[in-house]
Write a protein that holds these residues in place. Structure first.
Motif, mmCIF file in Angstrom:
data_model
loop_
_atom_site.group_PDB
_atom_site.id
_atom_site.type_symbol
_atom_site.label_atom_id
_atom_site.label_comp_id
_atom_site.label_asym_id
_atom_site.label_seq_id
_atom_site.Cartn_x
_atom_site.Cartn_y
_atom_site.Cartn_z
ATOM 1 N N PHE A 39 0.781 -1.293 -0.133
ATOM 2 C CA PHE A 39 0.033 0.041 -0.093
ATOM 3 C C PHE A 39 0.873 1.350 -0.147
ATOM 4 N N ALA A 40 2.055 1.396 0.802
ATOM 5 C CA ALA A 40 2.674 2.434 0.973
ATOM 6 C C ALA A 40 3.465 2.573 -0.511
ATOM 7 N N ALA A 41 3.729 1.528 -1.215
ATOM 8 C CA ALA A 41 4.596 1.600 -2.424
ATOM 9 C C ALA A 41 3.599 2.060 -3.623
ATOM 10 N N ILE A 42 2.398 1.769 -3.406
ATOM 11 C CA ILE A 42 1.314 2.507 -4.450
ATOM 12 C C ILE A 42 1.220 3.927 -4.006
ATOM 13 N N ILE A 43 0.859 4.274 -2.877
ATOM 14 C CA ILE A 43 0.841 5.805 -2.618
ATOM 15 C C ILE A 43 2.202 6.599 -3.110
ATOM 16 N N ILE A 44 3.391 6.129 -2.573
ATOM 17 C CA ILE A 44 4.325 6.737 -3.203
ATOM 18 C C ILE A 44 4.615 6.785 -4.397
ATOM 19 N N ASN A 45 4.202 5.730 -5.336
ATOM 20 C CA ASN A 45 4.348 5.820 -6.581
ATOM 21 C C ASN A 45 3.665 6.741 -7.117
ATOM 22 N N LEU A 46 2.251 7.071 -6.736
ATOM 23 C CA LEU A 46 1.400 7.733 -7.192
ATOM 24 C C LEU A 46 1.818 8.963 -6.993
ATOM 25 N N ILE A 47 2.423 9.362 -5.757
ATOM 26 C CA ILE A 47 2.957 10.749 -5.494
ATOM 27 C C ILE A 47 3.947 11.235 -6.613
ATOM 28 N N ALA A 48 5.072 10.177 -6.851
ATOM 29 C CA ALA A 48 6.009 10.380 -7.773
ATOM 30 C C ALA A 48 5.567 10.766 -9.273
ATOM 31 N N THR A 49 4.428 9.855 -9.501
ATOM 32 C CA THR A 49 3.863 10.178 -10.869
ATOM 33 C C THR A 49 3.091 11.315 -10.949
ATOM 34 N N THR A 50 2.600 11.905 -9.925
ATOM 35 C CA THR A 50 1.999 13.378 -9.966
ATOM 36 C C THR A 50 3.125 14.309 -10.163
ATOM 37 N N LEU A 51 4.196 14.311 -9.278
ATOM 38 C CA LEU A 51 5.216 15.158 -9.570
ATOM 39 C C LEU A 51 6.057 15.259 -10.799
ATOM 40 N N LYS A 52 5.710 14.111 -11.698
ATOM 41 C CA LYS A 52 6.320 14.262 -13.172
ATOM 42 C C LYS A 52 5.487 14.787 -14.086
ATOM 43 N N LEU A 53 4.132 15.177 -13.831
ATOM 44 C CA LEU A 53 3.128 15.492 -14.450
ATOM 45 C C LEU A 53 3.450 16.881 -15.219
ATOM 46 N N GLY A 54 4.130 17.662 -14.695
ATOM 47 C CA GLY A 54 4.250 18.885 -15.118
ATOM 48 C C GLY A 54 5.695 19.140 -16.193
ATOM 49 N N ASP A 55 6.508 18.095 -16.298
ATOM 50 C CA ASP A 55 7.760 18.174 -16.952
ATOM 51 C C ASP A 55 7.155 18.161 -18.495
ATOM 52 N N LYS A 56 7.620 18.876 -19.285
ATOM 53 C CA LYS A 56 7.104 18.981 -20.646
ATOM 54 C C LYS A 56 8.213 18.425 -21.676
ATOM 55 N N THR A 57 9.411 18.149 -21.298
ATOM 56 C CA THR A 57 10.383 17.609 -21.904
ATOM 57 C C THR A 57 10.246 16.192 -22.657
ATOM 58 N N GLN A 58 11.148 15.668 -23.529
ATOM 59 C CA GLN A 58 11.015 14.305 -23.684
ATOM 60 C C GLN A 58 11.451 13.347 -22.680
ATOM 61 N N MET A 59 12.380 13.768 -21.798
ATOM 62 C CA MET A 59 12.914 12.953 -20.804
ATOM 63 C C MET A 59 11.610 12.903 -19.607
ATOM 64 N N GLY A 60 11.127 14.085 -19.511
ATOM 65 C CA GLY A 60 9.829 13.928 -18.518
ATOM 66 C C GLY A 60 8.768 13.053 -18.980
ATOM 67 N N SER A 61 8.518 12.928 -20.347
ATOM 68 C CA SER A 61 7.257 11.864 -20.988
ATOM 69 C C SER A 61 7.993 10.606 -20.487
#
Length: 125
Positions: A39-61
């Motif tokens: 459960f903790a791994a799911i929550i932390i992964n979802l947080i990491a995913t939301t932090l990556k949403l704003g990056d508009k570069t190819q590497m961000g994708s």
């Protein structure tokens, strides 16, 4: 020092280490794997995913894609564990599927960390 990069890097690496903590153990027995750690791994992964949403570069994708893969695999593992616990019995095969899905998510997290470190080294030049 960029605080956004520190927070993002923190959650990317934390997602990988918590996922590894759940994955490590006997592959066909859930006694060595904690449902709370999953459960903790799911929550932390979802947080990491939301932090990556704003990056508009190819590497961000690419980083976002690796996080989405990890999210899907961890959520699938939790769903299988929940369905098996309440509708069926958890045997060695079901335990192996759950652990294997978390292993796939771990591989996606390792890829994400490697890309993140590579991007950090490249931007330093």
């Amino acid at each position: 020092m960029n605080l956004d990069k520190v927070i993002s890097g923190f959650f990317i690496i934390l997602a990988m280490t918590i996922n590894f903590g759940f994955f490590y153990g006997d592959i066909d027995s859930l006694e060595t794997h904690s449902k709370y750690e999953l459960f903790a791994a799911i929550i932390i992964n979802l947080i990491a995913t939301t932090l990556k949403l704003g990056d508009k570069t190819q590497m961000g994708s690419v980083l976002l894609a690796t996080s989405l893969v990890a999210d899907i695999q961890l959520i699938a593992a939790a769903i299988i564990w929940g369905v098996a616990a309440y509708a069926y019995t958890i045997d060695r095969e079901i335990a192996s599927i759950i652990i294997s899905l978390s292993g796939g998510a771990l591989l996606a997290n390792i890829t994400s960390v490697a890309l993140y470190v590579g991007e950090t080294i490249k931007s330093k030049r």
